[in-house]
Design an enzyme around this catalytic site. Structure first.
Site, PDB file in Angstrom:
ATOM      1  N   ASN A  56      -4.482  13.319 -30.959  1.00 51.47           N
ATOM      2  CA  ASN A  56      -4.873  14.728 -30.940  1.00 51.47           C
ATOM      3  C   ASN A  56      -3.893  15.574 -31.742  1.00 51.47           C
ATOM      4  O   ASN A  56      -4.279  16.334 -32.629  1.00 51.47           O
ATOM      5  CB  ASN A  56      -4.877  15.275 -29.499  1.00 51.47           C
ATOM      6  CG  ASN A  56      -5.935  14.622 -28.629  1.00 51.47           C
ATOM      7  OD1 ASN A  56      -5.764  14.486 -27.437  1.00 51.47           O
ATOM      8  ND2 ASN A  56      -7.035  14.216 -29.226  1.00 51.47           N
ATOM      9  N   ASN A 108     -12.086  10.386 -33.733  1.00 55.89           N
ATOM     10  CA  ASN A 108     -12.239  10.699 -32.309  1.00 55.89           C
ATOM     11  C   ASN A 108     -12.833   9.521 -31.527  1.00 55.89           C
ATOM     12  O   ASN A 108     -12.420   9.219 -30.417  1.00 55.89           O
ATOM     13  CB  ASN A 108     -13.128  11.935 -32.172  1.00 55.89           C
ATOM     14  CG  ASN A 108     -13.139  12.453 -30.756  1.00 55.89           C
ATOM     15  OD1 ASN A 108     -12.088  12.603 -30.149  1.00 55.89           O
ATOM     16  ND2 ASN A 108     -14.312  12.687 -30.206  1.00 55.89           N
ATOM     17  N   ASP A 156      -3.901   1.605  16.042  1.00 58.05           N
ATOM     18  CA  ASP A 156      -3.112   1.760  14.813  1.00 58.05           C
ATOM     19  C   ASP A 156      -3.705   2.816  13.887  1.00 58.05           C
ATOM     20  O   ASP A 156      -3.093   3.188  12.886  1.00 58.05           O
ATOM     21  CB  ASP A 156      -3.053   0.429  14.047  1.00 58.05           C
ATOM     22  CG  ASP A 156      -2.176  -0.581  14.756  1.00 58.05           C
ATOM     23  OD1 ASP A 156      -1.323  -0.145  15.547  1.00 58.05           O
ATOM     24  OD2 ASP A 156      -2.351  -1.784  14.530  1.00 58.05           O
ATOM     25  N   ASP A 159      -3.840  -3.309  12.564  1.00 58.04           N
ATOM     26  CA  ASP A 159      -5.112  -3.986  12.802  1.00 58.04           C
ATOM     27  C   ASP A 159      -5.828  -3.463  14.043  1.00 58.04           C
ATOM     28  O   ASP A 159      -7.041  -3.468  14.114  1.00 58.04           O
ATOM     29  CB  ASP A 159      -4.923  -5.509  12.885  1.00 58.04           C
ATOM     30  CG  ASP A 159      -3.778  -5.900  13.805  1.00 58.04           C
ATOM     31  OD1 ASP A 159      -3.296  -5.027  14.558  1.00 58.04           O
ATOM     32  OD2 ASP A 159      -3.367  -7.066  13.773  1.00 58.04           O
ATOM     33  N   VAL A 213     -13.025  18.961 -31.633  1.00 59.10           N
ATOM     34  CA  VAL A 213     -13.468  17.747 -30.932  1.00 59.10           C
ATOM     35  C   VAL A 213     -12.374  16.681 -30.984  1.00 59.10           C
ATOM     36  O   VAL A 213     -12.065  16.023 -29.993  1.00 59.10           O
ATOM     37  CB  VAL A 213     -14.767  17.205 -31.564  1.00 59.10           C
ATOM     38  CG1 VAL A 213     -15.139  15.880 -30.943  1.00 59.10           C
ATOM     39  CG2 VAL A 213     -15.872  18.206 -31.398  1.00 59.10           C
ATOM     40  N   ASP A 256       3.171  -5.557   9.836  1.00 59.18           N
ATOM     41  CA  ASP A 256       3.035  -6.296  11.088  1.00 59.18           C
ATOM     42  C   ASP A 256       3.626  -7.678  10.898  1.00 59.18           C
ATOM     43  O   ASP A 256       3.702  -8.154   9.773  1.00 59.18           O
ATOM     44  CB  ASP A 256       1.548  -6.510  11.404  1.00 59.18           C
ATOM     45  CG  ASP A 256       0.929  -5.292  12.042  1.00 59.18           C
ATOM     46  OD1 ASP A 256       1.674  -4.422  12.475  1.00 59.18           O
ATOM     47  OD2 ASP A 256      -0.310  -5.247  12.085  1.00 59.18           O
TER      48      ASP A 256
HETATM   49  P1  ATP Z   1       2.012  -7.660  15.311  1.00 57.85           P
HETATM   50  O1  ATP Z   1       0.826  -8.078  14.516  1.00 57.85           O
HETATM   51  O2  ATP Z   1       2.174  -6.192  15.470  1.00 57.85           O
HETATM   52  O3  ATP Z   1       3.235  -8.368  14.939  1.00 57.85           O
HETATM   53  P2  ATP Z   1       2.076  -9.033  17.734  1.00 57.85           P
HETATM   54  O4  ATP Z   1       1.057 -10.113  17.791  1.00 57.85           O
HETATM   55  O5  ATP Z   1       3.466  -9.401  17.519  1.00 57.85           O
HETATM   56  O6  ATP Z   1       1.565  -8.014  16.738  1.00 57.85           O
HETATM   57  P3  ATP Z   1       0.850  -7.977  20.010  1.00 57.85           P
HETATM   58  O7  ATP Z   1      -0.351  -8.756  19.624  1.00 57.85           O
HETATM   59  O8  ATP Z   1       0.737  -6.530  20.269  1.00 57.85           O
HETATM   60  O9  ATP Z   1       2.009  -8.124  18.983  1.00 57.85           O
HETATM   61  O10 ATP Z   1       1.497  -8.690  21.221  1.00 57.85           O
HETATM   62  C1  ATP Z   1       2.597  -8.145  21.914  1.00 57.85           C
HETATM   63  C2  ATP Z   1       2.925  -9.032  23.052  1.00 57.85           C
HETATM   64  O11 ATP Z   1       1.813  -9.084  23.936  1.00 57.85           O
HETATM   65  C3  ATP Z   1       3.216 -10.457  22.655  1.00 57.85           C
HETATM   66  O12 ATP Z   1       4.576 -10.652  22.486  1.00 57.85           O
HETATM   67  C4  ATP Z   1       2.709 -11.253  23.825  1.00 57.85           C
HETATM   68  O13 ATP Z   1       3.738 -11.428  24.772  1.00 57.85           O
HETATM   69  C5  ATP Z   1       1.639 -10.384  24.436  1.00 57.85           C
HETATM   70  N1  ATP Z   1       0.305 -10.856  24.055  1.00 57.85           N
HETATM   71  C6  ATP Z   1      -0.151 -11.064  22.829  1.00 57.85           C
HETATM   72  N2  ATP Z   1      -1.418 -11.491  22.850  1.00 57.85           N
HETATM   73  C7  ATP Z   1      -1.789 -11.546  24.147  1.00 57.85           C
HETATM   74  C8  ATP Z   1      -3.003 -11.889  24.845  1.00 57.85           C
HETATM   75  N3  ATP Z   1      -4.097 -12.263  24.199  1.00 57.85           N
HETATM   76  N4  ATP Z   1      -2.997 -11.825  26.177  1.00 57.85           N
HETATM   77  C9  ATP Z   1      -1.908 -11.424  26.842  1.00 57.85           C
HETATM   78  N5  ATP Z   1      -0.758 -11.091  26.264  1.00 57.85           N
HETATM   79  C10 ATP Z   1      -0.675 -11.139  24.923  1.00 57.85           C
END
Ligand code: ATP
Length: 923
Positions: free
Chosen positions: A719, A747, A657, A653, A307, A354
């Protein structure tokens, strides 16, 4: 409760209210949204009232699947005795009692009870910790109730509730679609279909009267499936066990988590040591037998030695260490969903993060606007609408309304709303609502005046969003906003001072220059474009978009998180590389990377597409920023890094992804901005979306691993010490230094409080000052195995020598008590020795674990009691010791620590003479 005619109370309640409360709708997919709304007594634009909700909740109960029945606590306690060693000991106790050795029988039984309580308590504590963790990830749902949007716990949904969903959301119950904008849903969990299926509001018109297969109910959404695209609203038609998932819930009950690599390693280590100890025990029994000791004595002691020698407590302490560790991490913002990820975190060599929201604050403010060939500065801070647009260098403000057209797409192609001091929706979009307000456009009012008739929701892959609106003349106008490089490909015209003009190379160069200028100051760049479509369109698709007119470009500031720089520096000293991965423009990303001190080249998604696998593998270690990437690039990046031997943590996010999060060793999802899909795919969820939290989790992962090493070393040394002590005493012709009862007591010490105190040891200051451990490394390499063997040998030599010497001076009972006490004290000193691992043995760090010192003091106090209290004399066969004898025991026991000190001094001396050694890099 059951009534006389056999109905349960809930059935009676249901029957009594059936006229008022609608039950689930099995045929909702064949009905129109209006019919379903009518039958469920709800206006989709307003939602249920508070009264309706409580009434329905009483009838339908909570919206959750019934949980598997739990094992009763007393059974879990009894599980502690389901161990063959314990069973043998119990039998031994009964036999001892039967042959009249009542003392040993009682002591063994009591000690086993204490052991069981301890084991049960450890398991319960681990379980509670993990349960608390699960409760931190409660699924929620966005609903419309009493005319307002709210977020509620998914289990509070009732039939008739109006649920609002967007890409990435998990569907919280079964429901009939009432709004569906380009909706696609992953239904694999339910139907086995691996491709996302398109859904629409159209009622299913199935020719046969037979039930429509689930896969063909395209007007319905089902619980636990996920929206992968678009935006939807649905009326809940069934909740809890009445959902389609509920019907098959029995089959879906998830099994337990598979053991982590470390658990597997420790299990196999435990088995090998058990075999080894078994052999040693047999050898011991034989050697004592030869000396002619009584058979019952030998048997009892051999079992007790088994044990004490077999590290059966390791898995329990490991489980507790991991559980308490993940709870500590949760308290600091990182919820670890799989225990195995703790090990991976500690070994992480790369963090791919990101940008937006993780490295930056995600508090967006539009700082500048370009339209019709002119630049304007935007004043004002945050989400307040106080501020204006000005010509740079001058105080001129353009006349109200002049810039209205330039911001119109920003205001209308936008779902964000401003509240008192806050926002609802995407921060980027909120910043554009604020920009519109500063240019004199009230987005809220405009949206009611020019209602939306269709949309293409924003998608990280396409990088734009479009909305469609009817014009007074019956035609349709489309407003688009998105990444400028993407918009340029869709534009045929541009707004100039003279009005809309065909977009030529000159314009194109100017626009790209503006974008680069905004980007290189770290601004996020979004363009706005618009067009009139011919006739009243109802085809709201990318293909149907006409040539657009680019009207403006906005530059939005999103400052880096203040702690991110420090966290980055910590990563550098810890040998963990950081790579920024962003959908944003390369210039913007590079500017933010510079501010944060992220080293390395900048490459874009387009560059990645051009590279071969080998080219990327060659360059990847030198790349610091991946810009304009699409989610599928993330998978390529993770795989390439992993193939190069990296242990990769990857954040994500969005719904797209999920694949990368699964491919990474540690998928990290954002708790605030992350979609349900990303959270489900991840191993770790950050409650604060903050990069520093990942780095803290890496630190914690390293500390936990170091603690596991400590208690494994501690327990195994005990042990081995016990085996060597008994074997060598027997070979030297001495009486056994430890009786069966004493062995069991030892133990308890090693499985008990001191081992657990080591398991929750605070991290050493230098935990982030050495490179990550090799993920393939065995927990007990040759170096550590040697250290364990050394400690065991010192314990045996000390105990047996003391016994041999003392026998010449004091009574045999006193000598035996001294040997027993010395062996126990050896464990206390060894706890301090393993705690230091490769760090300094004596120093301030040794004072920092108060729990450990309390445990050591406790063990010492109990040992004093065992030596000096009369009842213990009967139970353990001890006699009182004098102060000098105690001092001798303490002095001998301290040699386990002193031996280490001497060895290190010699080692350092040797190292100096043979020149510097490489970095040891041992956690
Ligand atoms: P990460 O978190 O990956 O850094 P990010 O915010 O940089 O993300 P995205 O959100 O994918 O990247 O945005 C990429 C591009 O899309 C941006 O550079 C912007 O020009 C355009 N974009 C972002 N949000 C919007 C939206 N709500 N409507 C239209 N275009 C958008």
């Amino acid at each position: 409760m059951t009534t006389l005619d056999g109905q349960s109370a809930s059935e009676v309640a249901r029957a009594g209210t059936a006229t008022r409360v609608p039950t689930a709708e099995p045929d909702a997919h064949r009905q129109t949204p209006a019919q379903v709304a009518d039958r469920l007594g709800v206006d989709p634009g307003v939602g249920l009232s508070t009264g309706q909700i409580s009434e329905r909740a009483a009838v339908h109960g909570a919206n959750r699947l019934s949980e598997p029945t739990r094992r009763p606590e007393w059974l879990k306690f009894l599980d502690q005795f389901r161990n063959w060693l314990v069973i043998i000991l119990l039998i031994a106790a009964v036999v001892a009692g039967a042959v009249g050795d009542i003392r040993d029988a009682v002591v063994i039984t009591v000690v086993l009870q204490i052991n069981a309580v301890l084991g049960y308590w450890q398991e319960r504590r681990a379980e509670r910790s993990l349960e608390a963790l699960r409760r931190m990830l409660v699924p929620t749902a966005r609903v419309r109730r009493d005319g307002t949007e709210q977020v509620v716990e998914a289990q509070l949904l009732v039939p008739g509730d109006v649920v609002l969903l967007e890409a990435g959301d998990r569907v919280p119950a079964d429901g009939r679609l009432t709004v569906a904008e380009t909706v696609e849903v992953a239904e694999a969990a339910l139907t086995g279909e691996s491709q996302p299926v398109a859904k629409s509001m159209t009622a299913v018109d199935h020719p046969s009267t037979a039930p429509v297969p689930l896969a063909e109910r395209t007007s319905m959404l089902f619980m636990n499936t996920a929206l992968t695209r678009g935006r939807a609203e649905m009326i809940v038609t069934a909740t809890g066990m009445r959902t389609e998932l509920g019907a098959i819930a029995e089959a879906l009950r998830t099994g337990t988590e598979p053991p982590s690599p470390l658990q597997v390693q420790l299990d196999s280590l435990g088995r090998r040591l058990a075999a080894l100890s078994g052999a040693a025990v047999v050898a011991y029994a034989l050697s004592t037998l030869v000396r002619g000791e009584s058979l019952s004595d030998i048997a009892l002691r051999a079992v007790a030695l088994a044990v004490a020698a077999i590290p059966e407590g390791l898995p329990a302490v490991l489980a507790l260490t991991l559980a308490l560790g993940v709870r500590r991490m949760a308290g600091r913002g990182a919820i670890v969903k799989r225990l195995a990820s703790v090990e991976a975190l500690g070994a992480a060599t790369v963090v791919c993060s990101d940008k937006t929201g993780t490295l930056t604050l995600n508090e967006m403010t539009a700082r500048t606007l370009w339209t019709a060939g002119r630049l304007y500065d935007v004043t004002g801070e945050g989400y307040g609408t106080a501020g204006a647009l000005r010509v740079p260098g001058a105080d001129d403000t353009p006349p109200t309304g002049e810039l209205g057209d330039a911001v119109l797409p920003f205001a209308l192609c936008n779902d964000a709303r401003l509240t008192d001091g806050g926002i609802i929706g995407d921060p980027t979009e909120a910043a554009l609502v604020v920009l519109a307000a500063k240019a004199g456009v009230d987005a809220d009012r405009l949206r009611t005046e020019v209602p939306r008739i269709g949309e293409l929701p924003f998608d990280a892959a396409t990088k734009y969003m479009a909305t469609f609106h009817s014009e007074p003349d019956g035609r349709t106008r489309v407003h688009v906003k998105g990444a400028v490089d993407v918009l340029l490909g869709m534009c045929t015209d541009v707004l100039t001072e003279e009005g809309a003009r065909a977009l030529d190379e000159g314009h194109r160069d100017e626009i790209l220059a503006v974008t680069a200028q905004f980007g290189s100051s770290g601004l996020r760049v979004l363009g706005a474009a618009t067009a009139l479509m011919d006739g009243a369109s109802s085809a709201f698709t990318t293909a149907a978009l006409p040539g657009l007119t680019l009207v403006s470009i906005a530059g939005i500031a999103d400052p880096p998180r203040p702690q991110a720089r420090d966290a980055m520096a910590l990563c550098r000293t810890a040998g963990v590389a950081v790579k920024m991965i962003t959908g944003d423009h390369a210039d913007t990303a590079a500017a933010i990377a510079r501010e944060l001190d992220i080293d390395g080249d900048v490459v874009t998604g387009a560059d990645l597409d051009r590279m071969t696998g080998e080219q990327l593998a060659e360059r990847i270690d030198d790349i610091g920023v991946f810009a304009r990437v699409a989610p599928e690039h993330k998978v390529v990046i993770v795989r390439t890094l992993a193939n190069r031997g990296h242990i990769v943590a990857m954040t994500g996010d969005g719904v797209n992804d999920a694949a990368a999060l699964r491919a990474a060793h540690i998928g990290v999802a954002m708790g605030i901005t992350g979609t349900d899909v990303a959270k489900e795919a991840a191993d770790v969820v950050l409650t604060d979306d903050n990069f520093s939290t990942i780095v803290r989790a890496v630190r914690e992962g390293r500390a936990i691993y170091a603690n596991i090493v400590k208690f494994v070393r501690f327990q195994l040394a005990t042990n081995i010490g016990a085996i060597l002590t008994l074997l060598s005493a027997s070979l030297a012709g001495l009486p056994s230094p430890l009786t069966a009862a004493q062995l069991l007591w030892v133990n308890i010490i090693m499985d008990g409080p001191p081992a657990m105190a080591l398991a929750v040891d605070p991290a050493r200051d230098d935990v982030m000052r050495h490179p990550p451990r090799d993920a393939g490394e065995r927990i007990l390499d040759a170096h550590r195995l040697f250290a364990i063997g050394r400690a065991g040998a010192v314990m045996a030599t000390g105990t047996v020598t003391l016994l041999a010497v003392a026998r010449s001076y004091v009574a045999p009972d006193t000598a035996l008590t001294m040997a027993f006490t010395t062996f126990v004290l050896f464990q206390l000193f060894n706890a301090l020795s393993v705690r230091a691992d490769d760090g300094p043995l004596l120093g301030r760090y040794q004072l920092r674990n108060r729990v450990l010192w309390l445990c050591l003091a406790g063990v010492l106090a109990v040992q004093v009691a065992v030596v000096h209290l009369p009842w213990a004399h009967t139970a353990f066969g001890t006699v009182p010791l004098t102060a000098t004898q105690w001092a001798l025991c303490l002095g001998t026991a301290s040699t386990v620590l002193l031996a280490e000190l001497v060895l290190r001094a010699v080692g350092r001396h040797g190292a100096r003479r043979s020149g510097p050694r490489g970095s040891e890099g041992r956690p």
